[in-house]
Design an enzyme around this catalytic site. Structure first.
Site, PDB file in Angstrom:
ATOM      1  N   ALA A  22       0.835  -1.206   0.000  1.00 31.23           N
ATOM      2  CA  ALA A  22       0.000   0.000   0.000  1.00 31.23           C
ATOM      3  C   ALA A  22       0.870   1.258   0.000  1.00 31.23           C
ATOM      4  O   ALA A  22       0.579   2.226  -0.724  1.00 31.23           O
ATOM      5  CB  ALA A  22      -0.918  -0.005   1.229  1.00 31.23           C
ATOM      6  N   ASP A 103       5.797  -1.668  19.222  1.00 34.67           N
ATOM      7  CA  ASP A 103       6.102  -0.476  20.018  1.00 34.67           C
ATOM      8  C   ASP A 103       7.588  -0.160  20.081  1.00 34.67           C
ATOM      9  O   ASP A 103       7.976   1.003  20.126  1.00 34.67           O
ATOM     10  CB  ASP A 103       5.451  -0.538  21.402  1.00 34.67           C
ATOM     11  CG  ASP A 103       5.987  -1.664  22.237  1.00 34.67           C
ATOM     12  OD1 ASP A 103       6.480  -2.653  21.673  1.00 34.67           O
ATOM     13  OD2 ASP A 103       5.928  -1.549  23.477  1.00 34.67           O
ATOM     14  N   ASP A 127       0.392  -8.730  18.484  1.00 30.83           N
ATOM     15  CA  ASP A 127       0.017  -8.600  19.905  1.00 30.83           C
ATOM     16  C   ASP A 127      -1.125  -7.617  20.188  1.00 30.83           C
ATOM     17  O   ASP A 127      -1.668  -7.617  21.287  1.00 30.83           O
ATOM     18  CB  ASP A 127       1.233  -8.172  20.732  1.00 30.83           C
ATOM     19  CG  ASP A 127       2.289  -9.263  20.769  1.00 30.83           C
ATOM     20  OD1 ASP A 127       1.915 -10.445  20.666  1.00 30.83           O
ATOM     21  OD2 ASP A 127       3.482  -8.931  20.883  1.00 30.83           O
ATOM     22  N   ASP A 129      -0.942  -4.541  20.834  1.00 32.11           N
ATOM     23  CA  ASP A 129      -0.607  -3.808  22.064  1.00 32.11           C
ATOM     24  C   ASP A 129      -0.094  -2.397  21.806  1.00 32.11           C
ATOM     25  O   ASP A 129       0.671  -1.862  22.597  1.00 32.11           O
ATOM     26  CB  ASP A 129       0.443  -4.605  22.865  1.00 32.11           C
ATOM     27  CG  ASP A 129       1.731  -4.804  22.076  1.00 32.11           C
ATOM     28  OD1 ASP A 129       1.741  -4.518  20.864  1.00 32.11           O
ATOM     29  OD2 ASP A 129       2.724  -5.235  22.674  1.00 32.11           O
ATOM     30  N   MET A 169       0.687 -16.367  22.435  1.00 28.20           N
ATOM     31  CA  MET A 169       1.629 -15.252  22.584  1.00 28.20           C
ATOM     32  C   MET A 169       0.976 -14.085  23.319  1.00 28.20           C
ATOM     33  O   MET A 169      -0.239 -13.965  23.365  1.00 28.20           O
ATOM     34  CB  MET A 169       2.152 -14.818  21.228  1.00 28.20           C
ATOM     35  CG  MET A 169       3.230 -15.770  20.720  1.00 28.20           C
ATOM     36  SD  MET A 169       4.028 -15.161  19.245  1.00 28.20           S
ATOM     37  CE  MET A 169       5.387 -16.334  19.116  1.00 28.20           C
ATOM     38  N   GLY A 185     -14.380 -20.514  22.980  1.00 28.87           N
ATOM     39  CA  GLY A 185     -15.214 -21.070  24.044  1.00 28.87           C
ATOM     40  C   GLY A 185     -14.413 -21.634  25.213  1.00 28.87           C
ATOM     41  O   GLY A 185     -14.811 -22.625  25.829  1.00 28.87           O
ATOM     42  N   GLU A 187     -12.962 -22.275  28.851  1.00 25.34           N
ATOM     43  CA  GLU A 187     -13.577 -22.204  30.187  1.00 25.34           C
ATOM     44  C   GLU A 187     -12.903 -21.131  31.034  1.00 25.34           C
ATOM     45  O   GLU A 187     -13.535 -20.476  31.846  1.00 25.34           O
ATOM     46  CB  GLU A 187     -13.458 -23.552  30.913  1.00 25.34           C
ATOM     47  CG  GLU A 187     -14.565 -24.529  30.583  1.00 25.34           C
ATOM     48  CD  GLU A 187     -14.483 -25.075  29.172  1.00 25.34           C
ATOM     49  OE1 GLU A 187     -13.374 -25.083  28.611  1.00 25.34           O
ATOM     50  OE2 GLU A 187     -15.530 -25.458  28.630  1.00 25.34           O
ATOM     51  N   LYS A 213     -19.494 -31.966  31.542  1.00 29.43           N
ATOM     52  CA  LYS A 213     -18.603 -31.463  30.487  1.00 29.43           C
ATOM     53  C   LYS A 213     -17.547 -32.500  30.176  1.00 29.43           C
ATOM     54  O   LYS A 213     -16.972 -33.095  31.075  1.00 29.43           O
ATOM     55  CB  LYS A 213     -17.902 -30.190  30.977  1.00 29.43           C
ATOM     56  CG  LYS A 213     -18.634 -28.938  30.675  1.00 29.43           C
ATOM     57  CD  LYS A 213     -17.692 -27.750  30.797  1.00 29.43           C
ATOM     58  CE  LYS A 213     -18.469 -26.479  30.533  1.00 29.43           C
ATOM     59  NZ  LYS A 213     -17.619 -25.323  30.396  1.00 29.43           N
ATOM     60  N   GLU A 222       1.336 -16.029  27.368  1.00 32.41           N
ATOM     61  CA  GLU A 222       2.690 -16.432  27.798  1.00 32.41           C
ATOM     62  C   GLU A 222       3.220 -15.556  28.929  1.00 32.41           C
ATOM     63  O   GLU A 222       4.028 -16.006  29.742  1.00 32.41           O
ATOM     64  CB  GLU A 222       3.671 -16.410  26.618  1.00 32.41           C
ATOM     65  CG  GLU A 222       3.852 -15.028  26.021  1.00 32.41           C
ATOM     66  CD  GLU A 222       4.839 -15.001  24.855  1.00 32.41           C
ATOM     67  OE1 GLU A 222       5.748 -15.826  24.804  1.00 32.41           O
ATOM     68  OE2 GLU A 222       4.671 -14.117  24.000  1.00 32.41           O
ATOM     69  N   ARG A 243      -3.181 -31.491  29.912  1.00 27.80           N
ATOM     70  CA  ARG A 243      -2.251 -31.556  28.775  1.00 27.80           C
ATOM     71  C   ARG A 243      -1.936 -30.118  28.376  1.00 27.80           C
ATOM     72  O   ARG A 243      -2.833 -29.263  28.398  1.00 27.80           O
ATOM     73  CB  ARG A 243      -2.887 -32.265  27.573  1.00 27.80           C
ATOM     74  CG  ARG A 243      -3.074 -33.747  27.764  1.00 27.80           C
ATOM     75  CD  ARG A 243      -1.728 -34.475  27.689  1.00 27.80           C
ATOM     76  NE  ARG A 243      -1.890 -35.906  27.799  1.00 27.80           N
ATOM     77  CZ  ARG A 243      -1.982 -36.580  28.955  1.00 27.80           C
ATOM     78  NH1 ARG A 243      -1.939 -35.932  30.100  1.00 27.80           N
ATOM     79  NH2 ARG A 243      -2.110 -37.898  28.960  1.00 27.80           N
ATOM     80  N   HIS A 249       5.477 -19.996  17.526  1.00 27.43           N
ATOM     81  CA  HIS A 249       5.630 -19.098  16.370  1.00 27.43           C
ATOM     82  C   HIS A 249       4.661 -19.328  15.223  1.00 27.43           C
ATOM     83  O   HIS A 249       4.605 -18.501  14.308  1.00 27.43           O
ATOM     84  CB  HIS A 249       7.068 -19.145  15.862  1.00 27.43           C
ATOM     85  CG  HIS A 249       7.968 -18.281  16.690  1.00 27.43           C
ATOM     86  ND1 HIS A 249       8.509 -18.713  17.884  1.00 27.43           N
ATOM     87  CD2 HIS A 249       8.370 -16.998  16.539  1.00 27.43           C
ATOM     88  CE1 HIS A 249       9.217 -17.752  18.410  1.00 27.43           C
ATOM     89  NE2 HIS A 249       9.152 -16.694  17.621  1.00 27.43           N
TER      90      HIS A 249
HETATM   91  P1  ADP Z   1       8.701  -4.444  18.089  1.00 26.32           P
HETATM   92  O1  ADP Z   1       8.794  -3.291  17.177  1.00 26.32           O
HETATM   93  O2  ADP Z   1       8.016  -5.625  17.481  1.00 26.32           O
HETATM   94  O3  ADP Z   1       8.135  -4.046  19.439  1.00 26.32           O
HETATM   95  P2  ADP Z   1      11.391  -4.496  19.271  1.00 26.32           P
HETATM   96  O4  ADP Z   1      10.941  -4.071  20.610  1.00 26.32           O
HETATM   97  O5  ADP Z   1      12.426  -5.538  19.162  1.00 26.32           O
HETATM   98  O6  ADP Z   1      10.179  -4.997  18.356  1.00 26.32           O
HETATM   99  O7  ADP Z   1      11.928  -3.190  18.517  1.00 26.32           O
HETATM  100  C1  ADP Z   1      12.405  -3.265  17.199  1.00 26.32           C
HETATM  101  C2  ADP Z   1      13.625  -2.389  17.018  1.00 26.32           C
HETATM  102  O8  ADP Z   1      13.273  -1.014  17.242  1.00 26.32           O
HETATM  103  C3  ADP Z   1      14.757  -2.642  17.997  1.00 26.32           C
HETATM  104  O9  ADP Z   1      15.567  -3.729  17.646  1.00 26.32           O
HETATM  105  C4  ADP Z   1      15.525  -1.329  17.895  1.00 26.32           C
HETATM  106  O10 ADP Z   1      16.319  -1.299  16.738  1.00 26.32           O
HETATM  107  C5  ADP Z   1      14.403  -0.315  17.740  1.00 26.32           C
HETATM  108  N1  ADP Z   1      14.102   0.286  19.054  1.00 26.32           N
HETATM  109  C6  ADP Z   1      13.469  -0.290  20.098  1.00 26.32           C
HETATM  110  N2  ADP Z   1      13.423   0.531  21.178  1.00 26.32           N
HETATM  111  C7  ADP Z   1      14.069   1.660  20.803  1.00 26.32           C
HETATM  112  C8  ADP Z   1      14.376   2.903  21.450  1.00 26.32           C
HETATM  113  N3  ADP Z   1      14.015   3.128  22.718  1.00 26.32           N
HETATM  114  N4  ADP Z   1      15.033   3.851  20.742  1.00 26.32           N
HETATM  115  C9  ADP Z   1      15.402   3.632  19.451  1.00 26.32           C
HETATM  116  N5  ADP Z   1      15.149   2.482  18.791  1.00 26.32           N
HETATM  117  C10 ADP Z   1      14.495   1.506  19.436  1.00 26.32           C
END
Ligand code: ADP
Length: 319
Positions: A22, A103, A127, A129, A169, A185, A187, A213, A222, A243, A249
């Site tokens: 995109a 993030d 995630d 998140d 994950m 579903g 529990e 059940k 995790e 189990r 992954h």
């Molecule tokens: P995700 O993006 O999936 O959360 P990571 O936390 O591993 O994955 O971050 C990916 C990359 O982003 C890191 O390997 C690093 O290069 C960069 N990064 C993470 N935190 C910082 C930070 N505080 N400042 C600058 N770059 C960062």
């Protein structure tokens, strides 16, 4: 703005390719040049940068992973690393950057933004998140993978009258466990955001068993606890054999769902629009099915919140 770059960083997620496509197609549609940075921030530092054409992103919309490859790069957390990245971008005449990732990747984009280089963050992680969006690219596909696994485990759990503990994950965010648990579903659902009581879980199991059940499914994120240790403690508390299945992954892979492809297409295109409008330092997202964007620094300062109504609902429906 005449030239923009795009990279994927951190953990990959299904739909990242659709987002790259995109970005590239939207940019070329508006007569911009687009450069792919290969290998996340590592590739940015070393200058692994190539021009992308319309055909470069052909035949990828349905593929999981990322054609630009991803990486974790410690050096980019340093100011020197970030400066090297900016120098590479400038050397290629690239005036703005789209960062697709989680993030951690946003923190990298924020660091560049604070040093005056315009970046736009696109939320790509299974995630779910990232603050500033209700959904991230890859979450829906991961959920469908988990549900497929839960449904299959349910078949065997029913045949053998067993309690299955399925680890999914989510180190800090319980979104995958919560949504997949409700849809599957389960529990009991265990998420990092909520405490749990082992005796109460054991009592629920017993109650279910007494009303006939044939199986129980417990979904655990995790980040809560190791599923194997949890299983041991639950066996002690309940006397039921358990189990464990750790999905791992497989949750990251697979062809993206319609939901993720459409989301990725919308968010990727919006990121390009923002750069064209001269609005760097933004993070795009979706809220109530509308595209939104926030200051990336403010977005990162917010906390991702999970919809606890869904948690409550899952408890009410799994009595
Ligand atoms: P995700 O993006 O999936 O959360 P990571 O936390 O591993 O994955 O971050 C990916 C990359 O982003 C890191 O390997 C690093 O290069 C960069 N990064 C993470 N935190 C910082 C930070 N505080 N400042 C600058 N770059 C960062």
């Amino acid at each position: 703005m005449k030239k923009i770059g795009v990279l994927t960083s951190g953990g990959d997620s299904p739909g990242m390719n659709a987002a790259i496509r995109a970005v590239v197609r939207k940019a070329i549609y508006h007569d911009l040049e687009v450069y792919g940075i290969y290998g996340g921030y590592s590739g940015l530092i070393t200058g692994n940068i190539k021009k992308l054409e319309l055909g470069s992103v052909g035949d990828i919309i349905h593929r999981g992973g990322t054609m630009l490859q991803s990486a974790r790069c410690l050096e980019f957390k340093t100011r020197e690393g970030q400066q090297k990245g900016i120098e590479q971008l400038k050397a290629h005449g690239i005036e703005g950057l789209v960062v697709i990732g989680g993030d951690g990747s946003y923190r990298g984009a924020k660091a560049l933004t604070e040093q005056g280089y315009p970046c736009v963050g696109v939320p790509g992680t299974i995630d779910n998140d990232i603050p500033g969006t209700e959904f991230t690219i890859g979450f829906d596909t991961a959920l469908n993978t988990v549900i497929d696994a839960i449904d299959k485990i349910r078949d065997t759990a029913t045949s053998h009258e067993r309690t299955f503990i399925i680890e999914v994950m989510g180190r800090d965010a319980g979104d995958i466990a919560l949504w997949a648990g409700l849809a599957g579903g389960a529990e009991t659902i265990l998420i990092p955001e909520e405490n749990y009581d082992m005796q109460e879980i054991a009592a629920r199991l017993r109650k279910g068993h007494e009303r006939g059940k044939k199986h129980s499914i417990i979904v655990i994120a995790e980040g809560v606890y190791g599923a194997v240790d949890f299983a041991k403690n639950l066996e002690e508390a309940s006397d039921y054999e358990t189990r464990v299945s750790v999905l791992g992954h497989i949750q990251r892979g697979g062809s993206p769902t319609v939901q993720d492809r459409v989301l990725a297409s919308r968010l990727g295109a919006r990121a390009v629009e923002l750069l064209m409008e001269g609005k760097g330092g933004r993070a795009v997202g979706i809220e109530k099915n509308r595209l939104v964007d926030y200051d990336i620094i403010e977005a990162l300062a917010k906390k991702h919140t999970l919809d606890l109504n869904i948690y409550k609902l899952s408890q009410e429906l799994s009595i």
